[in-house]
Scaffold this active site. Structure first.
Site, PDB file in Angstrom:
ATOM      1  N   LYS A 267       8.328  -6.095  -2.670  1.00 15.83           N
ATOM      2  CA  LYS A 267       7.178  -5.842  -3.532  1.00 15.83           C
ATOM      3  C   LYS A 267       7.576  -5.944  -5.001  1.00 15.83           C
ATOM      4  O   LYS A 267       8.578  -5.380  -5.428  1.00 15.83           O
ATOM      5  CB  LYS A 267       6.604  -4.449  -3.234  1.00 15.83           C
ATOM      6  CG  LYS A 267       5.290  -4.156  -3.936  1.00 15.83           C
ATOM      7  CD  LYS A 267       4.721  -2.816  -3.480  1.00 15.83           C
ATOM      8  CE  LYS A 267       3.377  -2.542  -4.112  1.00 15.83           C
ATOM      9  NZ  LYS A 267       2.821  -1.239  -3.681  1.00 15.83           N
TER      10      LYS A 267
ATOM     11  N   CYS B 154       0.170  -3.776  -0.426  1.00 17.75           N
ATOM     12  CA  CYS B 154      -0.724  -2.744  -0.945  1.00 17.75           C
ATOM     13  C   CYS B 154      -1.517  -3.276  -2.144  1.00 17.75           C
ATOM     14  O   CYS B 154      -2.165  -4.302  -2.063  1.00 17.75           O
ATOM     15  CB  CYS B 154       0.053  -1.476  -1.282  1.00 17.75           C
ATOM     16  SG  CYS B 154      -1.001  -0.015  -1.461  1.00 17.75           S
TER      17      CYS B 154
ATOM     18  N   GLU C 219       2.233  -1.688   5.758  1.00 21.01           N
ATOM     19  CA  GLU C 219       3.293  -1.335   4.809  1.00 21.01           C
ATOM     20  C   GLU C 219       4.090  -0.140   5.349  1.00 21.01           C
ATOM     21  O   GLU C 219       3.524   0.825   5.848  1.00 21.01           O
ATOM     22  CB  GLU C 219       2.642  -0.980   3.473  1.00 21.01           C
ATOM     23  CG  GLU C 219       3.575  -0.436   2.416  1.00 21.01           C
ATOM     24  CD  GLU C 219       2.804   0.091   1.219  1.00 21.01           C
ATOM     25  OE1 GLU C 219       3.428   0.282   0.167  1.00 21.01           O
ATOM     26  OE2 GLU C 219       1.574   0.312   1.340  1.00 21.01           O
TER      27      GLU C 219
END
Length: 513
Positions: A330, A380, A263
């Site tokens: 995301k 994540c 990330e």
């Protein structure tokens, strides 16, 4: 103070610590079962304040299990240690309320006679516990970290994941703990029923263990990059070109189908990155030949070079010839790190956290074709939400990919816990999971949740591995949380039936007088 009362607090604290460690790094399902059983036995004869003492058990479990949040707030966020510790405790108090409410309702049901016997008590507490975890995963964007089921990735109960997901596994684990406690306290007739119930649960777990999905095509070869850049240097603009050159040098180490970076491994939007860095990366990628999934912040329109202002925490897919194949933005953002909850700006301003206030990506998340296979990305802690990743599998994802930056938490047990979370997703959906992280828990996970390979933590290294793409749907992938809810309701109905069909004079479980 009696000797029993004197030893109760340290004994509960020990049980809480053992349960926290059972999620990682000392991962074992029996540690979770036995520590929870010990807590129930310790509180079983407590006529007063048992709910408060169980709350203390839950609170200590969460504080030990989530203590790595203190590292992110102080060491890398620059927050004063006292404020960080207070914030950690307050957050854990909030999380502990859910399981404690389930325990309080269970005690009430036993005391009022709504549920009778050790057998009904286990079903009642298990069902309520699963519901409490579902609620904790939903309120205020949710934080289901340390759900009990995550300790059971390798255990007897793991086959239930493909049917009812992690919260269903949690329910059975708590139920089993309650039944096990009952073996020490219940009447002789109840003990025989409990032993039979435990045997049936084990046999059922074995019977439902089956492959719900099928292989498709040949194995996908991947290169997972672990850059190991210290968090306090990661967003240093003076080190920008050096870090990007380092990443470029790691890309060309093997011929693979898919390369995955951590990330925000590339900390500047693509069109606004130094030209020399982009050219070197594309030259290396052209020699390598695979598709690169590059973690970086992005603006609205990458095709037109319009990547400012920064809008999203993203993965950008780049072909060997430099063509941009697409992006994943995301969706499930982290409170305080990626967006600021209303009324908490003052708290976030006391930390040095770059790249905040992102916008959410499109819902449901798209899947992307790579080397003839469909890939579902998550970033994540998005892999904490199985119902969302299941949507990607419903769209046909053959392989799942998680890109994370766990550098915020040092070399702590957060890395081990996050790996267990990804393994649970593979169990639920029967899809392989590829993990690329900054500092640790970089791994390739098979569709059955087993580890194919894993890199050591805190090292600059790459992991070259192959995973087998899968197709088809598990019951959990098909119905998501519907099956979980049905199981929890069924457990509660069966628990209530113990009072409907049993005389009121029947023996009750002693851990809930």
């Amino acid at each position: 103070m009696t000797a029993k009362a004197f030893w109760l607090v340290p004994a509960l604290a020990l049980a809480a610590g053992v349960q926290a460690l059972s999620f990682g790094p000392i991962h074992h399902e029996l540690l979770q079962i036995l520590s929870f059983t010990a807590a129930l036995l310790l509180l079983g004869q407590e006529q007063r304040s048992s709910g408060l003492k169980f709350f203390a058990f839950q609170l200590l479990t969460l504080i030990v299990g989530l203590s790595w949040l203190h590292i992110s707030m102080t060491r890398y966020g620059g927050m004063h240690a006292a404020l960080s510790a207070s914030a950690l405790v307050a957050f854990c108090v909030y999380l502990a309320l859910f399981g404690s409410a389930a325990y309080a309702l269970y005690r009430l049901a036993m005391q009022r006679g709504w549920v009778q016997g050790a057998l009904g008590g286990g079903l009642c507490l298990g069902g309520l516990w699963g519901l409490s975890e579902l609620l904790r995963a939903a309120l205020f964007t949710g934080f289901p970290w340390l759900s009990v089921g995550y300790a059971h990735v390798d255990g007897i109960l793991s086959p239930w994941a493909a049917l009812v997901g992690v919260y269903g596994v949690s329910a059975w684990a708590v139920c089993a703990s309650c039944w096990l406690a009952g073996l020490f306290t219940a009447r002789e007739a109840d003990r025989r029923s409990l032993l039979l119930a435990l045997v049936v649960l084990v046999l059922l777990s074995k019977l439902i263990e089956k492959p719900w999905t099928q292989t498709i095509g040949t194995a996908m070869r991947s290169l997972l990059i672990q850059t190991n850049i210290p968090q306090d240097q990661k967003f240093d603009i003076e080190r920008l070109v050096a870090q990007q050159n380092k990443l470029t040098s790691m890309i060309g180490r093997a011929q693979v189908d898919l390369i995955v970076t951590p990330e925000t491994a590339w900390i500047t939007p693509w069109a606004h990155s130094p030209a020399e860095s982009r050219e070197r990366l594309l030259e290396s990628l052209q020699r390598q030949g695979g598709v690169l999934a590059l973690g970086l912040p992005l603006g609205a329109a990458i095709e037109n070079g319009n990547t400012l202002p920064i809008r999203s925490n993203s993965m950008l897919l780049i072909k060997a010839d430099g063509q941009l194949l697409g992006r994943y933005d995301k969706q499930h953002l982290v409170p305080f790190g990626e967006f600021v909850p209303s009324g908490f700006r003052w708290f976030v301003d006391r930390m040095r956290i770059p790249l905040g206030d992102f916008e959410r990506g499109s819902y449901p998340a798209p899947v992307h074709p790579v080397a003839g296979r469909l890939i579902g990305f998550n970033i994540c802690y998005e892999d904490l939400f199985p119902e969302e990743i299941a949507l990607q599998v419903q769209q046909g994802a053959h392989v799942l990919v998680n890109a994370s930056n766990l550098g915020w938490f040092g070399d702590s047990h957060a890395l081990h816990q996050h790996l267990q979370i990804s393994r649970m997703r593979s169990l639920e959906l029967q899809r392989p999971m590829l993990r690329a992280t900054n500092t640790g828990a970089t791994a390739a996970i098979a569709a059955d949740g087993s580890l194919i390979a894993r890199l050591p933590t805190m090292r600059e290294e790459v992991l070259v591995s192959s995973v087998q793409p899968m197709q088809g749907l598990t019951p959990f992938a098909r119905f998501r949380l519907v099956g979980t809810g049905l199981l929890l309701v069924l457990m509660l109905v069966l628990a209530l039936s113990t009072a409907w069909f049993r005389p009121a004079s029947g023996g009750r479980i002693k851990i809930a007088p």
